[in-house]
Enzyme design. Structure first.
Site, mmCIF file in Angstrom:
data_model
loop_
_atom_site.group_PDB
_atom_site.id
_atom_site.type_symbol
_atom_site.label_atom_id
_atom_site.label_comp_id
_atom_site.label_asym_id
_atom_site.label_seq_id
_atom_site.Cartn_x
_atom_site.Cartn_y
_atom_site.Cartn_z
ATOM 1 N N LYS A 188 0.829 -1.200 0.000
ATOM 2 C CA LYS A 188 0.000 0.000 0.000
ATOM 3 C C LYS A 188 0.873 1.265 0.000
ATOM 4 C CE LYS A 188 -4.369 0.774 2.265
ATOM 5 N NZ LYS A 188 -5.117 0.612 3.501
ATOM 6 N N THR A 229 -13.331 5.687 14.589
ATOM 7 C CA THR A 229 -14.507 5.706 15.468
ATOM 8 C C THR A 229 -14.284 4.692 16.586
ATOM 9 O OG1 THR A 229 -15.892 6.326 13.620
ATOM 10 C CG2 THR A 229 -17.011 5.380 15.528
ATOM 11 N N CYS A 285 -19.751 1.828 8.203
ATOM 12 C CA CYS A 285 -19.964 2.594 9.438
ATOM 13 C C CYS A 285 -21.268 2.289 10.146
ATOM 14 C CB CYS A 285 -19.892 4.087 9.132
ATOM 15 S SG CYS A 285 -18.228 4.615 8.765
HETATM 16 C C1 UDX Z 1 -21.777 7.483 7.134
HETATM 17 C C2 UDX Z 1 -22.132 8.897 7.649
HETATM 18 O O1 UDX Z 1 -23.035 9.518 6.746
HETATM 19 C C3 UDX Z 1 -20.877 9.717 7.836
HETATM 20 O O2 UDX Z 1 -21.200 10.990 8.347
HETATM 21 C C4 UDX Z 1 -20.035 8.938 8.835
HETATM 22 O O3 UDX Z 1 -19.080 9.591 9.445
HETATM 23 C C5 UDX Z 1 -19.620 7.624 8.199
HETATM 24 O O4 UDX Z 1 -20.819 6.868 8.001
HETATM 25 P P1 UDX Z 1 -21.187 6.372 4.812
HETATM 26 O O5 UDX Z 1 -21.628 5.111 5.482
HETATM 27 O O6 UDX Z 1 -19.865 6.412 4.153
HETATM 28 O O7 UDX Z 1 -21.218 7.607 5.845
HETATM 29 O O8 UDX Z 1 -22.267 6.762 3.689
HETATM 30 P P2 UDX Z 1 -23.737 7.397 3.691
HETATM 31 O O9 UDX Z 1 -23.819 8.292 2.512
HETATM 32 O O10 UDX Z 1 -24.109 7.947 4.995
HETATM 33 O O11 UDX Z 1 -24.654 6.129 3.359
HETATM 34 C C6 UDX Z 1 -24.827 5.014 4.197
HETATM 35 C C7 UDX Z 1 -25.907 4.115 3.614
HETATM 36 O O12 UDX Z 1 -27.188 4.720 3.773
HETATM 37 C C8 UDX Z 1 -25.760 3.811 2.137
HETATM 38 O O13 UDX Z 1 -26.033 2.451 1.885
HETATM 39 C C9 UDX Z 1 -26.818 4.694 1.499
HETATM 40 O O14 UDX Z 1 -27.301 4.199 0.268
HETATM 41 C C10 UDX Z 1 -27.889 4.646 2.549
HETATM 42 N N1 UDX Z 1 -28.840 5.767 2.465
HETATM 43 C C11 UDX Z 1 -28.400 7.050 2.550
HETATM 44 C C12 UDX Z 1 -30.192 5.509 2.292
HETATM 45 O O15 UDX Z 1 -30.606 4.335 2.198
HETATM 46 N N2 UDX Z 1 -31.063 6.551 2.233
HETATM 47 C C13 UDX Z 1 -30.661 7.837 2.321
HETATM 48 O O16 UDX Z 1 -31.527 8.729 2.289
HETATM 49 C C14 UDX Z 1 -29.279 8.098 2.492
#
Ligand code: UDX
Length: 424
Positions: free
Chosen positions: A32, A120, A254
């Protein structure tokens, strides 16, 4: 200095370098580090590789194999810990990698350096870090990340807020200086509050999604339309319209991990939460609800040929961890369906989980030949804005399953396609 060059650490390092800081990113994975030194990012996150290239060219960004080499390149004022904290057997965050990263720093630390939890980690971890260090002249602070994969670079450079957790004013000042380029509000609080705030934010967002998904399931039973309900609910300023989109469930590295870890933190402290675990249970079931819809459209899925657009859990990333697409494909294969897939970035990652169980298409169109239906499971623009006239004329049956509720359903129906989702 940033320890760990994954989705969080590399964004942190490259973005801080782009704001004029001198940054060394340390990792223990030799392949990496070599790849990063050649400005090749070993995973896909939109905009990140360009930023890494610029950082290297400007001289602000360097990479080191292990802590010793890192400290030979740079005497840091601040060290961000950004290594993985996966889910342990009991749902808690497994801190083994994190602990070993902290311990690898011990021989190199000097008084007044600030060690920052960027990974986290459960509330109370800062105290453990202090104990591992076994000295009092190194400050330990929390500065959680709020980066969405797919938009992590812009989330970092235009943050909603910057949370700094420390009881010590000098440490707070040092961290504020790291972010002096940003005009986002700085929320200073004690370390435990900052640690817990991260879990609170993710659990709140995940809860919202699971609740909306449950309402979508009920909407289906009564003939209501969840998209219209989403608009009505989101118009209440107390609720807000963002992050209400329903579908086949949420994914990513997450939400599932952090929600379970929060429940476990409560349990370890003697608190039995009633609300947290169902967030995950509803989400897991949502993929099954979606697959039931697919099954219902064909009666029996044995031998049914289905094309899948999208494998990553979010657009603009190659990350398939906890991706609903991967879960859905597994269920469809179990039911006897024949699956072909395409994703613009996540094919290699998906192959690690799916092996030879599916056909991998070089592009999104070739997998439509002979397919009896199309499942859209990641909201990449090239899927949402595809030529659906071509989809209509290529598919053997005009069935499109929308796992993200992101397709222009009316327009597709106008072309003769049947759009199937949950609650629509
Ligand atoms: C999340 C948090 O948003 C971010 O602030 C944190 O610190 C890390 O975890 P991440 O998991 O990378 O980020 O992506 P995110 O865009 O939040 O989406 C998570 C999941 O929720 C995805 O599968 C997305 O498709 C889903 N989602 C998101 C929905 O199903 N509906 C929505 O309205 C928004």
């Amino acid at each position: 200095m940033v320890i760990g060059t994954g989705y969080v650490g590399l964004v942190q390092g490259a973005c801080l370098a782009s704001q004029g800081h001198q940054v060394t990113c340390v990792d223990i994975d030799e392949a990496k580090v070599q790849s990063l030194r050649a400005a090749k990012v070993p995973f896909f996150e939109e905009g990140l590789e360009a930023l890494v290239g610029e950082g290297i060219a400007s001289g602000n960004l360097q990479f080191a194999l292990g802590a010793e080499e890192g400290f030979s390149q740079l005497t840091p004022e601040v060290i961000f810990l950004a290594v993985g904290t996966p889910t342990g057997a009991d749902g808690s965050a497994d801190l083994l990698i994190f602990e070993s990263a902290v311990k690898s720093l011990i021989p190199h630390l000097a008084p007044d350096m600030v060690l920052v939890e960027k990974s986290t980690v459960p509330a109370g971890t800062g105290k453990k870090v202090k104990a591992w260090l076994g000295r009092n002249d190194i400050a330990v602070a929390s500065n959680p990340e709020f980066l969405r994969e797919g938009t992590a670079v812009s989330d970092f450079l235009q943050p909603d807020r910057i949370v700094i957790g420390t009881d010590d004013d000098a440490t707070a000042e040092t961290l504020k200086n790291v972010y002096a380029w940003s005009d986002a509000p700085i929320l200073a609080m004690n370390r435990e509050s900052a640690e817990l705030a991260k879990y609170a934010a993710n659990t709140m967002l995940a809860a919202r999604l699971s609740l909306m998904n449950e309402i979508a399931n009920i909407a289906d039973l009564i003939g209501a339309n969840i998209s219209e309900i989403e608009t009505a609910v989101g118009a209440d300023p107390r609720i807000g319209s963002k992050f209400l989109r329903t579908g086949a469930g949420f994914g990513g590295s997450c939400f599932p991990k952090d929600v379970l870890a929060l429940e476990q933190t409560g349990r370890e402290l003697g608190y039995d939460s009633r609300l947290i675990r169902p967030i995950i249970e509803v989400n897991t079931r949502q993929a099954e609800v979606f697959v039931d819809k697919v099954r219902a459209a064909y009666g029996d899925l044995t031998g049914v040929k289905l094309a899948v657009w999208g494998l990553a859990f979010n657009a603009k990333t190659d990350d398939t961890r906890e991706s609903p697409a991967m879960r859905i494909i597994g269920l469809l294969l179990d039911a006897g369906a024949v699956i072909s897939v395409h994703d613009p970035a996540a094919m290699d990652e998906a192959r690690k989980g799916l092996g030879d169980g599916v056909v991998y298409g070089k592009d999104q169109w070739e997998i439509l030949d002979g397919a009896q239906g199309l499942l859209v499971l990641t909201e990449w623009d090239q899927f949402l804005q595809a030529d659906f006239g071509r989809v209509m004329s290529t598919l053997e049956q005009p069935l499109v399953f929308d796992g993200k509720h992101a397709l222009p359903a009316e327009a597709l129906r106008g072309l003769g396609l049947k759009v199937i989702g949950i609650g629509i």
